[in-house]
Design a protein around this motif. Structure first.
Motif, short mmCIF file in Angstrom:
data_model
loop_
_atom_site.label_atom_id
_atom_site.label_comp_id
_atom_site.label_asym_id
_atom_site.label_seq_id
_atom_site.Cartn_x
_atom_site.Cartn_y
_atom_site.Cartn_z
N HIS A 98 43.05 -11.09 -22.67
CA HIS A 98 41.94 -11.64 -23.46
C HIS A 98 42.38 -12.79 -24.36
CE1 HIS A 98 40.29 -7.87 -22.02
NE2 HIS A 98 39.14 -8.51 -22.09
N LEU A 99 41.46 -13.73 -24.52
CA LEU A 99 41.69 -14.95 -25.28
C LEU A 99 40.71 -15.02 -26.44
CD1 LEU A 99 41.65 -17.48 -22.29
CD2 LEU A 99 43.62 -16.26 -23.21
N LEU A 100 41.14 -15.70 -27.51
CA LEU A 100 40.27 -15.96 -28.65
C LEU A 100 40.65 -17.30 -29.22
CD1 LEU A 100 38.27 -15.06 -30.94
CD2 LEU A 100 40.28 -14.10 -32.09
N PHE A 101 39.68 -18.20 -29.35
CA PHE A 101 39.92 -19.47 -30.01
C PHE A 101 39.51 -19.29 -31.46
CE2 PHE A 101 39.15 -23.92 -31.19
CZ PHE A 101 40.37 -24.45 -30.82
N HIS A 102 40.48 -19.39 -32.39
CA HIS A 102 40.25 -19.05 -33.79
C HIS A 102 41.14 -19.91 -34.67
CE1 HIS A 102 39.35 -16.56 -37.24
NE2 HIS A 102 40.58 -16.10 -37.33
N GLY A 137 41.51 -23.01 -34.95
CA GLY A 137 42.14 -24.12 -34.24
C GLY A 137 43.24 -23.72 -33.28
N LYS A 138 43.44 -22.45 -33.06
CA LYS A 138 44.48 -21.97 -32.15
C LYS A 138 43.88 -21.08 -31.08
CE LYS A 138 48.10 -23.26 -34.75
NZ LYS A 138 48.48 -24.61 -34.59
N LEU A 139 44.54 -21.05 -29.93
CA LEU A 139 44.17 -20.13 -28.87
C LEU A 139 45.09 -18.92 -28.98
CD1 LEU A 139 42.40 -19.66 -26.36
CD2 LEU A 139 44.23 -20.72 -25.01
N PHE A 140 44.51 -17.76 -29.25
CA PHE A 140 45.25 -16.50 -29.32
C PHE A 140 45.15 -15.85 -27.95
CE2 PHE A 140 44.48 -17.50 -33.65
CZ PHE A 140 45.39 -16.80 -34.43
N ILE A 141 46.28 -15.38 -27.44
CA ILE A 141 46.35 -14.82 -26.09
C ILE A 141 47.08 -13.48 -26.16
CG2 ILE A 141 47.16 -15.19 -23.72
CD1 ILE A 141 47.52 -18.27 -25.07
N LEU A 142 46.42 -12.41 -25.73
CA LEU A 142 47.09 -11.12 -25.64
C LEU A 142 47.87 -11.08 -24.33
CD1 LEU A 142 44.34 -8.71 -26.97
CD2 LEU A 142 46.49 -9.34 -28.09
N LYS A 199 53.51 -6.55 -22.72
CA LYS A 199 54.43 -5.94 -23.68
C LYS A 199 53.96 -6.06 -25.12
CE LYS A 199 58.38 -6.75 -20.65
NZ LYS A 199 59.67 -7.43 -20.51
N GLY A 200 52.65 -6.14 -25.31
CA GLY A 200 52.10 -6.15 -26.66
C GLY A 200 52.32 -7.44 -27.43
N LYS A 201 52.46 -8.54 -26.75
CA LYS A 201 52.67 -9.82 -27.43
C LYS A 201 51.35 -10.52 -27.68
CE LYS A 201 57.31 -10.63 -25.67
NZ LYS A 201 58.15 -11.45 -24.80
N LEU A 202 51.25 -11.13 -28.87
CA LEU A 202 50.10 -11.97 -29.23
C LEU A 202 50.63 -13.40 -29.36
CD1 LEU A 202 47.14 -12.38 -30.13
CD2 LEU A 202 47.91 -11.91 -32.47
N TYR A 203 50.31 -14.22 -28.37
CA TYR A 203 50.73 -15.62 -28.36
C TYR A 203 49.72 -16.48 -29.11
CZ TYR A 203 53.85 -14.36 -24.49
OH TYR A 203 54.82 -13.80 -23.71
N LYS A 204 50.22 -17.58 -29.70
CA LYS A 204 49.36 -18.56 -30.34
C LYS A 204 49.69 -19.94 -29.77
CE LYS A 204 50.86 -16.98 -34.16
NZ LYS A 204 51.30 -16.86 -35.52
N ALA A 205 48.66 -20.64 -29.33
CA ALA A 205 48.87 -21.97 -28.74
C ALA A 205 47.93 -22.98 -29.36
CB ALA A 205 48.65 -21.91 -27.23
N ASP A 206 48.48 -24.13 -29.71
CA ASP A 206 47.65 -25.24 -30.15
C ASP A 206 47.26 -26.03 -28.91
OD1 ASP A 206 46.44 -27.50 -31.16
OD2 ASP A 206 48.08 -28.04 -32.50
N LEU A 231 40.34 -8.73 -28.66
CA LEU A 231 40.40 -9.18 -30.04
C LEU A 231 39.17 -9.97 -30.42
CD1 LEU A 231 43.07 -12.02 -30.31
CD2 LEU A 231 42.18 -11.21 -28.17
N VAL A 232 38.91 -9.99 -31.74
CA VAL A 232 37.75 -10.68 -32.28
C VAL A 232 38.12 -11.23 -33.66
CG1 VAL A 232 36.74 -8.62 -33.35
CG2 VAL A 232 35.23 -10.49 -32.65
#
Length: 176
Positions: free
Chosen positions: A41-45, A47-52, A55-62, A104-105
């Motif tokens: 699942h993805l969330l744009f929040h 100004g960043k893209l949050f990606i689940l 192994k339980g990692k939460l990535y953040k990408a600009d 995520l939300v």
């Protein structure tokens, strides 16, 4: 895209009918029951893209400067938070020994909320990145005529609406 279990997960965008890779090389693994775990699942929040991810990692990408056709970002270059280790170390009343951050939300105060399907929990990530457990869902009555009398609810969906969190879990599609 979760990938095929060979660290080949990716995030893509479709523009004018053409698919472009935005981020490639996410962990994509085959877990114990043969299922594939990778970016979900993805969330744009904020100004960043949050990606689940796996192994339980939460990535953040600009991705604010990404344009269709640009060279994709590489997942290993992205900052991430280890949500899984936090969940596995937390002293739950009913420990499952598993973690699978699933959805995520965003909330208006800048925090994000996540469901963890394996831990049967709802997590909060403050806007500064501090993690806490909002709730662990109790076992629910098994609606099937076989199996144990009580089962794990497995929360998968989450929305934030008018100051309230609404959680969906896998008990015949009912919601809390």
């Amino acid at each position: 895209e979760m990938g095929g279990g060979k660290n080949d997960g990716k995030i893509s965008v479709i523009s004018n009918g053409t698919k472009y890779d935005v981020i490639t090389g996410f962990e994509s693994i085959i877990i114990g029951n043969g299922e594939i775990e990778g970016p979900t699942h993805l969330l744009f929040h904020q100004g960043k893209l949050f990606i689940l991810g796996a192994k339980g990692k939460l990535y953040k990408a600009d991705v604010s400067h990404f344009r269709a056709g640009d060279a994709p970002l590489i997942a290993s270059s992205l900052p991430f938070e280890d949500i899984g280790s936090f969940v596995l170390a937390y002293p739950f009343a009913v420990p499952t020994g598993e973690t699978h951050p699933y959805n995520l939300v965003a909330a208006p105060d800048g925090s994000t909320y996540m469901t963890d399907a394996a831990a049967n929990a709802v997590l909060k990530r403050s806007k500064t990145g501090k993690l806490s457990v909002v709730a662990q869902l109790p076992l629910v009555a098994n609606p099937l005529p076989f199996g144990p009398p009580m089962i794990h609810p497995v929360p998968t969906g989450i929305i934030y609406e008018k100051g309230n969190l609404k959680i969906e879990y896998d008990k015949l599609g009912e919601a809390l």
